[in-house]
Enzyme design. Structure first.
Site, PDB file in Angstrom:
ATOM      1  N   GLU A  14     -14.599  61.855 113.922  1.00  8.09           N
ATOM      2  CA  GLU A  14     -13.523  60.840 113.690  1.00  8.09           C
ATOM      3  C   GLU A  14     -12.563  60.644 115.136  1.00  8.09           C
ATOM      4  OE1 GLU A  14     -12.132  60.555 109.584  1.00  8.09           O
ATOM      5  OE2 GLU A  14     -12.158  62.866 109.952  1.00  8.09           O
ATOM      6  N   CYS A  62      -6.993  72.203 107.640  1.00  8.18           N
ATOM      7  CA  CYS A  62      -8.266  72.679 107.920  1.00  8.18           C
ATOM      8  C   CYS A  62      -8.561  73.413 109.289  1.00  8.18           C
ATOM      9  CB  CYS A  62      -9.114  71.333 108.079  1.00  8.18           C
ATOM     10  SG  CYS A  62      -8.650  70.164 109.155  1.00  8.18           S
ATOM     11  N   ASN A  66      -4.285  67.644 101.862  1.00 10.49           N
ATOM     12  CA  ASN A  66      -3.282  68.432 102.511  1.00 10.49           C
ATOM     13  C   ASN A  66      -2.966  67.643 103.801  1.00 10.49           C
ATOM     14  OD1 ASN A  66      -5.776  68.281 103.967  1.00 10.49           O
ATOM     15  ND2 ASN A  66      -5.767  70.123 105.083  1.00 10.49           N
ATOM     16  N   GLU A  81     -15.854  65.167 107.169  1.00  9.99           N
ATOM     17  CA  GLU A  81     -15.176  66.314 107.759  1.00  9.99           C
ATOM     18  C   GLU A  81     -14.775  67.273 106.767  1.00  9.99           C
ATOM     19  OE1 GLU A  81     -15.035  66.862 110.634  1.00  9.99           O
ATOM     20  OE2 GLU A  81     -15.572  64.985 111.310  1.00  9.99           O
TER      21      GLU A  81
HETATM   22  P1  NDP Z   1     -11.951  68.056  97.488  1.00 10.04           P
HETATM   23  O1  NDP Z   1     -13.331  68.126  98.359  1.00 10.04           O
HETATM   24  O2  NDP Z   1     -11.727  68.884  96.339  1.00 10.04           O
HETATM   25  O3  NDP Z   1     -11.448  66.708  97.626  1.00 10.04           O
HETATM   26  C1  NDP Z   1     -11.451  65.729  98.637  1.00 10.04           C
HETATM   27  C2  NDP Z   1     -11.491  64.200  98.123  1.00 10.04           C
HETATM   28  O4  NDP Z   1     -12.592  64.084  97.386  1.00 10.04           O
HETATM   29  C3  NDP Z   1     -10.465  63.858  97.060  1.00 10.04           C
HETATM   30  O5  NDP Z   1      -9.999  62.357  97.138  1.00 10.04           O
HETATM   31  C4  NDP Z   1     -11.205  64.129  95.582  1.00 10.04           C
HETATM   32  O6  NDP Z   1     -10.778  63.541  94.515  1.00 10.04           O
HETATM   33  C5  NDP Z   1     -12.535  63.516  96.067  1.00 10.04           C
HETATM   34  N1  NDP Z   1     -13.698  64.008  95.183  1.00 10.04           N
HETATM   35  C6  NDP Z   1     -13.982  64.924  94.291  1.00 10.04           C
HETATM   36  N2  NDP Z   1     -14.997  64.909  93.686  1.00 10.04           N
HETATM   37  C7  NDP Z   1     -15.891  63.981  94.299  1.00 10.04           C
HETATM   38  C8  NDP Z   1     -16.907  63.224  93.968  1.00 10.04           C
HETATM   39  N3  NDP Z   1     -17.682  63.641  93.079  1.00 10.04           N
HETATM   40  N4  NDP Z   1     -17.132  62.078  94.448  1.00 10.04           N
HETATM   41  C9  NDP Z   1     -16.322  61.611  95.478  1.00 10.04           C
HETATM   42  N5  NDP Z   1     -15.236  62.145  95.794  1.00 10.04           N
HETATM   43  C10 NDP Z   1     -14.882  63.175  95.095  1.00 10.04           C
HETATM   44  O7  NDP Z   1     -10.863  68.674  98.905  1.00 10.04           O
HETATM   45  P2  NDP Z   1      -9.445  69.179  98.704  1.00 10.04           P
HETATM   46  O8  NDP Z   1      -8.652  67.797  98.038  1.00 10.04           O
HETATM   47  O9  NDP Z   1      -9.137  70.192  97.956  1.00 10.04           O
HETATM   48  O10 NDP Z   1      -8.828  68.996 100.257  1.00 10.04           O
HETATM   49  C11 NDP Z   1      -9.086  70.583 100.798  1.00 10.04           C
HETATM   50  C12 NDP Z   1     -10.317  70.562 101.726  1.00 10.04           C
HETATM   51  O11 NDP Z   1     -10.462  69.658 102.750  1.00 10.04           O
HETATM   52  C13 NDP Z   1     -10.403  71.724 102.475  1.00 10.04           C
HETATM   53  O12 NDP Z   1     -11.726  72.416 102.262  1.00 10.04           O
HETATM   54  C14 NDP Z   1     -10.102  71.529 103.903  1.00 10.04           C
HETATM   55  O13 NDP Z   1     -10.904  72.200 104.707  1.00 10.04           O
HETATM   56  C15 NDP Z   1     -10.679  70.076 104.022  1.00 10.04           C
HETATM   57  N6  NDP Z   1     -10.197  69.467 104.899  1.00 10.04           N
HETATM   58  C16 NDP Z   1     -10.915  69.206 106.137  1.00 10.04           C
HETATM   59  C17 NDP Z   1     -10.481  68.560 107.241  1.00 10.04           C
HETATM   60  C18 NDP Z   1     -11.479  68.350 108.227  1.00 10.04           C
HETATM   61  O14 NDP Z   1     -10.916  67.256 109.322  1.00 10.04           O
HETATM   62  N7  NDP Z   1     -12.569  69.111 108.619  1.00 10.04           N
HETATM   63  C19 NDP Z   1      -9.104  68.222 107.433  1.00 10.04           C
HETATM   64  C20 NDP Z   1      -8.264  68.428 106.243  1.00 10.04           C
HETATM   65  C21 NDP Z   1      -8.945  68.973 104.986  1.00 10.04           C
HETATM   66  P3  NDP Z   1      -9.735  64.246  93.499  1.00 10.04           P
HETATM   67  O15 NDP Z   1      -8.584  65.012  94.260  1.00 10.04           O
HETATM   68  O16 NDP Z   1      -9.559  63.249  92.489  1.00 10.04           O
HETATM   69  O17 NDP Z   1     -10.629  65.555  93.022  1.00 10.04           O
END
Ligand code: NDP
Length: 498
Positions: free
Chosen positions: A468, A288, A156, A254
C-alpha cells in the site's frame, strides 16, 4: 443503555443516504463510556452489497473518463475539508475507537497526507515509452483503472486506513464500495461525508455498514468487483485472498504483526526505551506496527528491565479525551476478553509476569475497557504469547547473547510486518537490515509509523499482494496497458510475430 435521541446513520449508495433493505440497525457505544450510544448503523446484507456494487459500476465510465488531474481536484477539496474538520474527526476517532486524542490527531494528519499525495499522482500516473524493435512503431504503456474495487478495513485506524486505500483508488479512476469494520462505522461516515462534500460524483464512492461475514463476503464474490483492498486479521485476510484469487481478482491484504525490537548493548538506552514504551503501550497496543516483543542483549538486560518497568509505571491510564493520558481503553469488550485471555495464558505457559496484568475497575475504569500495560519476561519462543498477535498493551521480553541469536528470535514467528534495531554499530545495523524478515525495517527508531510516499506492508503472514501507499498504490489500483502504434503510413513486409 441511553438510547434516546440516538442518530440513525445510513448507507451511502449512488449518492444517496439510504436504509438497508432489511431496515435493521445496530448500536455502537464508546470504549471509554460503555453506556453512551454513539449512533445506530445499518445491518446491511448481500442485497445492499449488490446495490452498492451496481451503483459503483454505473458510475465507473464517467469517473474513469474524467482526466486524472481533474479527479485530483476533488481530492484537493477533500484535503481542505479534512483540514477544516480535523479536530472534529479526531474527536470522533477517540470517542469511537478509544485511542488518545493526540494519536487520533496524528491519524487524521496521516489521512490528509495520503490524500495530498494521491492528488499529486493525478499529474503523474506514469507509463513509459520505449523503442520498438520495428521501424515506424511507437510503443508505450498507459494506466487504466481496475474498475469497481471493494475496500474492507479494520477498526484500529478507522480514518487513516480507509483514506490510504480510498484516495489512491480514486485518483486511478476506480469506483468503490467501502465496508468499514462494524466497530467503527461513525468514523467511516465522517470520511465519506468529506468526499461527498468535496464533489465526488454519485456512485463513485459507496458505503455500506454491516457484518463482514455477509456484506464483506458478498463484495468479494461479486463478479463486478475487480479488485479488493483488505486490512485486518491474518485469518480473515487469508480467506479473502484465497477466494479472490480463485475468481482471478486483484487482491491486496495487509494483516497482523508480532513486531520485535532488537536492543543491542551499544545502543542509546534512553532513546530505545522511549521508542519501545511508546510503540508497545501507545494506542493501547492496538496498532499493527506496535512493538510486542523486545529482544535484549544479555549485557544490558537487567539495566533495561529496571528502566522499562520504571517508565511503564509512570504511564497515565484513562479516557483518551484527557490530554494527559498515555494509555486509553481497549476498543471493545471482545478486545478486553482477548487481551485478558492472553495474559492468563502467558502465566499458565510459565512466563513471568513482571508488570501489570490486570483489567482495571473502579471510578472511570468501570465505564470502559481498561487493562494495565503488561510485561512478561522468561518467555519461551514457542509460547503462544510469543507467537500470536495479542493486539493489546502486552510486551514480551527475551534475552539474546548477541545479534545473531536476536535476529533468529525476531524471525521465529509467522508474521513479518515491522521491525527495529537499536545500535550504534553500522555493520550490525546492515547485518540486521539484510536478514530480518519484515516489510518495514527501522534503525534506532520505533516499529511504528511510515510515510505515505513510501510503501507500507509486510512479509509472510503479515501481507500478500502489492504494497500500500507510495507509487506501489498506483500499481495496485491500475492496470498497465501496452500499446503498439504502426505509423509507417504504407504496408510493409510482415514481421514474424510470436
Ligand atoms: P478483522 O479481520 O476481524 O476484520 C477486518 C475487516 O474485515 C472488517 O471490516 C470485518 O468486518 C471484515 N470481515 C470480517 N469477516 C469477513 C469476511 N468473511 N469477508 C470479508 N470481510 C470480512 O480485523 P479487525 O477489524 O479485528 O482488525 C484488527 C486486525 O487488523 C489485526 O490483526 C491487525 O494487525 C490488523 N491490521 C493490519 C494492518 C496492516 O497494515 N498490516 C494495519 C491495521 C490493522 P466486521 O468488522 O463486520 O467483522
Amino acid at each position: 443503555m441511553a438510547t434516546s435521541q440516538v442518530t440513525k446513520y445510513k448507507n451511502y449508495i449512488g449518492g444517496q443516504w439510504v436504509d438497508c433493505e432489511s431496515g435493521r440497525t445496530y448500536p455502537i457505544t464508546s470504549p471509554a463510556s460503555k453506556t453512551t450510544v454513539l449512533g445506530e448503523f445499518q445491518i446491511s446484507g448481500p442485497e445492499d452489497a449488490a446495490a452498492a456494487v451496481q451503483a459503483a459500476q454505473d458510475a465507473l465510465q464517467g469517473w474513469s473518463d474524467t482526466p486524472a488531474p481533474v479527479r485530483a481536484g476533488v481530492l484537493y477539496r477533500a484535503l481542505e475539508i479534512m483540514r477544516e474538520r480535523g479536530d472534529d474527526i479526531a474527536r470522533t476517532i477517540t470517542i469511537e475507537e478509544g485511542k488518545p486524542l493526540a494519536d487520533a490527531q496524528g491519524e487524521v494528519k496521516r489521512a490528509m497526507n495520503i490524500t495530498e499525495y494521491a492528488a499529486g499522482e493525478g499529474r503523474r500516473m506514469f507509463g513509459y515509452t520505449t523503442p520498438s524493435e520495428l521501424p515506424n512503431t511507437f510503443a508505450y504503456t498507459v494506466r487504466r483503472p481496475l474498475g469497481v474495487v471493494a475496500i474492507i478495513t479494520p477498526w484500529n485506524f478507522p480514518i487513516a486506513i480507509p483514506a490510504w486505500k480510498i484516495a489512491p483508488a480514486l485518483i486511478c479512476g476506480n469506483t468503490l464500495v467501502f465496508k468499514p469494520a462494524s466497530g467503527t462505522p461513525l468514523s467511516a461516515v465522517k470520511l465519506v461525508e468529506v468526499f461527498e462534500e468535496a464533489g465526488l460524483p454519485p456512485g463513485v464512492l459507496n458505503l455500506i455498514t454491516g457484518p463482514g461475514s455477509s456484506v464483506g463476503n458478498a463484495l468479494v464474490e461479486n463478479p463486478l468487483v475487480r479488485g479488493i483492498s483488505f486490512t485486518g486479521s491474518t485469518e480473515i485476510g487469508t480467506g479473502i485472498y484465497t477466494q479472490g484469487a480463485a475468481l482471478l481478482k486483484k487482491v491486496q491484504c495487509e494483516m497482523g504483526g508480532k513486531n520485535a525490537v532488537i536492543l543491542l548493548a551499544d545502543a542509546d538506552l534512553d532513546k530505545a526505551l522511549g521508542g519501545i514504551v511508546q510503540a508497545a503501550f501507545g494506542s493501547t497496543g492496538q496498532r499493527c506496527t506496535a512493538t510486542s516483543r523486545v529482544i535484549v542483549e544479555e549485557a544490558i538486560y537487567d539495566q533495561f528491565m529496571e528502566q522499562l518497568i520504571d517508565r511503564t509505571s509512570k504511564l497515565k491510564i484513562g479516557d483518551g479525551l484527557d490530554p494527559d493520558v498515555d494509555v486509553s481503553p481497549l476498543s471493545s469488550q471482545s478486545q478486553l476478553d482477548i487481551v485478558m485471555g492472553y495474559i492468563g495464558m502467558g502465566t499458565e505457559e510459565g512466563a513471568r509476569l513482571v508488570y501489570g496484568g490486570k483489567s482495571l475497575s473502579g471510578g472511570i475504569f468501570d465505564d470502559g475497557y481498561y487493562v494495565e500495560p503488561t510485561i512478561f519476561t522468561e518467555v519461551a519462543p514457542d509460547m503462544r504469547i510469543a507467537q500470536e498477535e495479542i493486539f493489546g498493551p502486552v510486551l514480551t521480553v527475551f534475552k539474546a547473547d548477541g545479534l545473531e541469536e536476536a535476529i533468529q528470535i525476531s524471525n521465529n514467528v509467522k508474521f513479518g510486518l515491522s521491525s527495529s534495531v537499536y545500535t550504534k554499530d553500522l555493520t550490525k545495523a546492515f547485518q540486521y537490515i539484510n536478514t530480518v524478515e519484515a516489510g518495514m525495517v527501522h534503525v534506532n527508531a520505533p516499529t511504528l509509523g511510515g510515510e505515505v510516499h513510501l510503501p507500507f506492508g509486510g512479509l509472510k503472514s503479515s501481507g500478500v499482494g502489492q504494497r500500500e501507499q507510495g507509487t506501489e498504490a498506483v500499481d495496485f489500483f491500475s492496470e498497465v496497458i501496452t500499446v503498439y502504434i504502426d505509423h509507417a503510413g504504407a504496408p510493409r513486409a510482415q514481421a514474424r510475430f510470436i
